[in-house]
Design a protein around this motif. Structure first.
Motif, PDB file in Angstrom:
ATOM      1  N   SER A  47       9.986  -3.842 -10.139  1.00 19.91           N
ATOM      2  CA  SER A  47       9.265  -4.079 -11.170  1.00 19.91           C
ATOM      3  C   SER A  47       9.462  -3.354 -12.403  1.00 19.91           C
ATOM      4  N   ASN A  48      10.156  -2.106 -12.041  1.00 21.70           N
ATOM      5  CA  ASN A  48      10.510  -1.245 -12.968  1.00 21.70           C
ATOM      6  C   ASN A  48      11.806  -1.097 -13.547  1.00 21.70           C
ATOM      7  N   THR A  49      12.530  -2.037 -12.880  1.00 22.79           N
ATOM      8  CA  THR A  49      14.012  -2.057 -13.322  1.00 22.79           C
ATOM      9  C   THR A  49      14.166  -2.307 -14.893  1.00 22.79           C
ATOM     10  N   ARG A  50      13.435  -3.107 -15.321  1.00 19.85           N
ATOM     11  CA  ARG A  50      13.623  -3.544 -16.858  1.00 19.85           C
ATOM     12  C   ARG A  50      12.495  -2.944 -17.913  1.00 19.85           C
ATOM     13  N   THR A  51      11.477  -2.123 -17.276  1.00 25.56           N
ATOM     14  CA  THR A  51      10.526  -1.411 -18.217  1.00 25.56           C
ATOM     15  C   THR A  51      11.001  -0.077 -18.543  1.00 25.56           C
ATOM     16  N   SER A  52      10.333   0.141 -19.624  1.00 24.39           N
ATOM     17  CA  SER A  52      10.977   1.484 -20.520  1.00 24.39           C
ATOM     18  C   SER A  52       9.728   2.496 -20.030  1.00 24.39           C
ATOM     19  N   TYR A  53       8.784   2.355 -19.681  1.00 24.94           N
ATOM     20  CA  TYR A  53       7.834   3.385 -19.204  1.00 24.94           C
ATOM     21  C   TYR A  53       6.762   2.901 -18.247  1.00 24.94           C
ATOM     22  N   THR A  54       5.977   3.780 -17.543  1.00 29.13           N
ATOM     23  CA  THR A  54       5.005   3.625 -16.737  1.00 29.13           C
ATOM     24  C   THR A  54       4.047   4.720 -16.813  1.00 29.13           C
ATOM     25  N   THR A  55       3.142   4.720 -16.034  1.00 29.34           N
ATOM     26  CA  THR A  55       2.069   5.825 -16.177  1.00 29.34           C
ATOM     27  C   THR A  55       2.426   6.720 -15.035  1.00 29.34           C
ATOM     28  N   LEU A  56       2.006   8.240 -15.452  1.00 25.26           N
ATOM     29  CA  LEU A  56       2.083   9.014 -14.501  1.00 25.26           C
ATOM     30  C   LEU A  56       1.692   8.963 -12.917  1.00 25.26           C
ATOM     31  N   GLN A  57       0.363   8.022 -13.231  1.00 28.95           N
ATOM     32  CA  GLN A  57      -0.456   7.748 -12.006  1.00 28.95           C
ATOM     33  C   GLN A  57       0.363   7.000 -11.235  1.00 28.95           C
ATOM     34  N   LYS A  58       1.072   5.924 -11.579  1.00 26.17           N
ATOM     35  CA  LYS A  58       2.011   5.001 -10.779  1.00 26.17           C
ATOM     36  C   LYS A  58       3.006   5.591 -10.190  1.00 26.17           C
ATOM     37  N   GLU A  59       3.792   6.536 -10.889  1.00 20.68           N
ATOM     38  CA  GLU A  59       4.866   7.241 -10.303  1.00 20.68           C
ATOM     39  C   GLU A  59       4.363   8.309  -9.290  1.00 20.68           C
ATOM     40  N   LEU A  60       3.098   8.825  -9.324  1.00 20.15           N
ATOM     41  CA  LEU A  60       2.663   9.768  -7.994  1.00 20.15           C
ATOM     42  C   LEU A  60       2.185   8.937  -6.952  1.00 20.15           C
ATOM     43  N   ASP A  61       1.608   7.621  -7.214  1.00 19.07           N
ATOM     44  CA  ASP A  61       1.440   6.762  -6.209  1.00 19.07           C
ATOM     45  C   ASP A  61       2.689   6.231  -5.563  1.00 19.07           C
ATOM     46  N   TYR A  62       3.878   5.895  -6.092  1.00 21.06           N
ATOM     47  CA  TYR A  62       5.176   5.806  -5.789  1.00 21.06           C
ATOM     48  C   TYR A  62       5.597   6.961  -4.874  1.00 21.06           C
ATOM     49  N   ILE A  63       5.348   8.234  -5.260  1.00 21.40           N
ATOM     50  CA  ILE A  63       5.894   9.346  -4.733  1.00 21.40           C
ATOM     51  C   ILE A  63       5.066   9.545  -3.357  1.00 21.40           C
ATOM     52  N   ASN A  64       3.631   9.436  -3.464  1.00 20.98           N
ATOM     53  CA  ASN A  64       3.002   9.360  -2.159  1.00 20.98           C
ATOM     54  C   ASN A  64       3.356   8.487  -0.967  1.00 20.98           C
ATOM     55  N   ASN A  65       3.627   7.310  -1.401  1.00 22.27           N
ATOM     56  CA  ASN A  65       3.934   6.327  -0.444  1.00 22.27           C
ATOM     57  C   ASN A  65       5.361   6.760   0.117  1.00 22.27           C
ATOM     58  N   TYR A  66       6.351   7.026  -0.831  1.00 25.23           N
ATOM     59  CA  TYR A  66       7.580   7.683  -0.330  1.00 25.23           C
ATOM     60  C   TYR A  66       7.480   8.901   0.828  1.00 25.23           C
ATOM     61  N   MET A  67       6.356   9.859   0.479  1.00 29.50           N
ATOM     62  CA  MET A  67       6.497  11.136   1.379  1.00 29.50           C
ATOM     63  C   MET A  67       5.753  10.685   2.628  1.00 29.50           C
ATOM     64  N   THR A  68       4.868   9.762   2.452  1.00 25.18           N
ATOM     65  CA  THR A  68       4.509   9.163   3.700  1.00 25.18           C
ATOM     66  C   THR A  68       5.176   8.455   4.677  1.00 25.18           C
ATOM     67  N   ILE A  69       6.179   7.680   4.183  1.00 25.42           N
ATOM     68  CA  ILE A  69       7.247   7.340   4.875  1.00 25.42           C
ATOM     69  C   ILE A  69       8.211   8.444   5.464  1.00 25.42           C
ATOM     70  N   MET A  70       8.439   9.275   4.887  1.00 24.37           N
ATOM     71  CA  MET A  70       9.244  10.246   5.284  1.00 24.37           C
ATOM     72  C   MET A  70       8.598  11.171   6.257  1.00 24.37           C
ATOM     73  N   ASN A  71       7.168  11.256   6.162  1.00 18.14           N
ATOM     74  CA  ASN A  71       6.536  12.031   7.512  1.00 18.14           C
ATOM     75  C   ASN A  71       6.719  11.212   8.530  1.00 18.14           C
ATOM     76  N   LEU A  72       6.500   9.629   8.218  1.00 17.06           N
ATOM     77  CA  LEU A  72       6.717   8.949   9.558  1.00 17.06           C
ATOM     78  C   LEU A  72       8.117   9.108  10.250  1.00 17.06           C
ATOM     79  N   ARG A  73       9.086   9.219   9.251  1.00 19.88           N
ATOM     80  CA  ARG A  73      10.498   9.483   9.927  1.00 19.88           C
ATOM     81  C   ARG A  73      10.764  10.832  10.630  1.00 19.88           C
ATOM     82  N   PHE A  74      10.024  11.769   9.842  1.00 21.65           N
ATOM     83  CA  PHE A  74      10.278  13.109  10.496  1.00 21.65           C
ATOM     84  C   PHE A  74       8.821  13.800  10.582  1.00 21.65           C
ATOM     85  N   PRO A  75       8.193  13.658  11.705  1.00 19.88           N
ATOM     86  CA  PRO A  75       6.741  14.388  11.711  1.00 19.88           C
ATOM     87  C   PRO A  75       7.171  15.759  11.775  1.00 19.88           C
TER      88      PRO A  75
END
Length: 208
Positions: A47-75
């Motif tokens: 959804s952000n491949t064509r957008t010029s900006y987002t909010t910091l909160q949405k970026e942090l939510d994305y980071i939290n999802n990413y880190m949760t997945i990483m912790n599932l891969r590497f407990p």
């Protein structure tokens, strides 16, 4: 953009949801949760491949999802913390999309690559005294960089590295920042061998 143009996102989301429901039916909640997080992450990216900006909160939510997945891969391999200035309001702060997660991914891929346990990443979000600058610092307690390697990596923030597997992500982020905001903004790197690395992203503090 190529992926967004070639693949119908609804197909991806619907397929992932079908797999998630199958996992739930079979009682595997961990797999179902991982698929849900992956779906959320893909939705944010596409959804952000064509957008010029987002909010910091949405970026942090994305980071939290990413880190949760990483912790599932590497407990137990990586701990992750966020420290934020009290005056910063992420929901009202505007930044370029997909800007901070690649810095964290870079820290995991390179800084913590050989660390099997007790890896730590800290994301510090700070405002300048006059509230005009936003500084996002990503610290990892990984292998760090030698003085020569730090000089090499820093020099390639301005020009793409010859080795596309190392440093191209930071070059791209730095380039996007400077094209969007100006040459006074961008990435700085501090590192000490065997101690860790800190990558700081400096942006204008744009709020609404």
């Amino acid at each position: 953009k190529l992926l967004a143009n070639q693949i119908n996102p609804h197909f991806l989301y619907n397929t992932l949801e079908a797999i998630r429901m199958k996992a739930l039916v079979e009682g595997n909640r961990e797999v179902a949760n991982a698929i849900k997080l992956l779906s959320k992450s893909m939705r944010y990216v596409l959804s952000n491949t064509r957008t010029s900006y987002t909010t910091l909160q949405k970026e942090l939510d994305y980071i939290n999802n990413y880190m949760t997945i990483m912790n599932l891969r590497f407990p137990d391999r990586i701990n992750y913390d966020i420290a934020m200035d009290e005056g910063l309001m992420p929901s009202n702060c505007r930044i370029l999309p997909l800007l901070l997660q690649p810095v964290i991914e870079n820290a995991i891929s390179h800084g913590l690559e050989n660390k099997e346990r007790n890896g730590h990443i800290i994301l510090k979000l700070r405002l300048s005294q006059n509230n005009t600058l936003l500084r996002a610092s990503v610290f990892d307690n990984g292998i760090g960089l030698s003085k020569q390697r730090l000089l090499d990596v820093t020099s390639h923030l301005e020009t793409p590295p010859d080795d596309s597997e190392h440093g191209i992500g930071l070059y791209n982020i730095n380039n996007r920042i400077r094209l969007s905001y100006g040459p006074e903004y961008g990435i700085t790197i501090q590192s000490k061998e065997h101690f860790g690395t800190c990558v700081t992203v400096t942006l204008p503090h744009i709020y609404f």
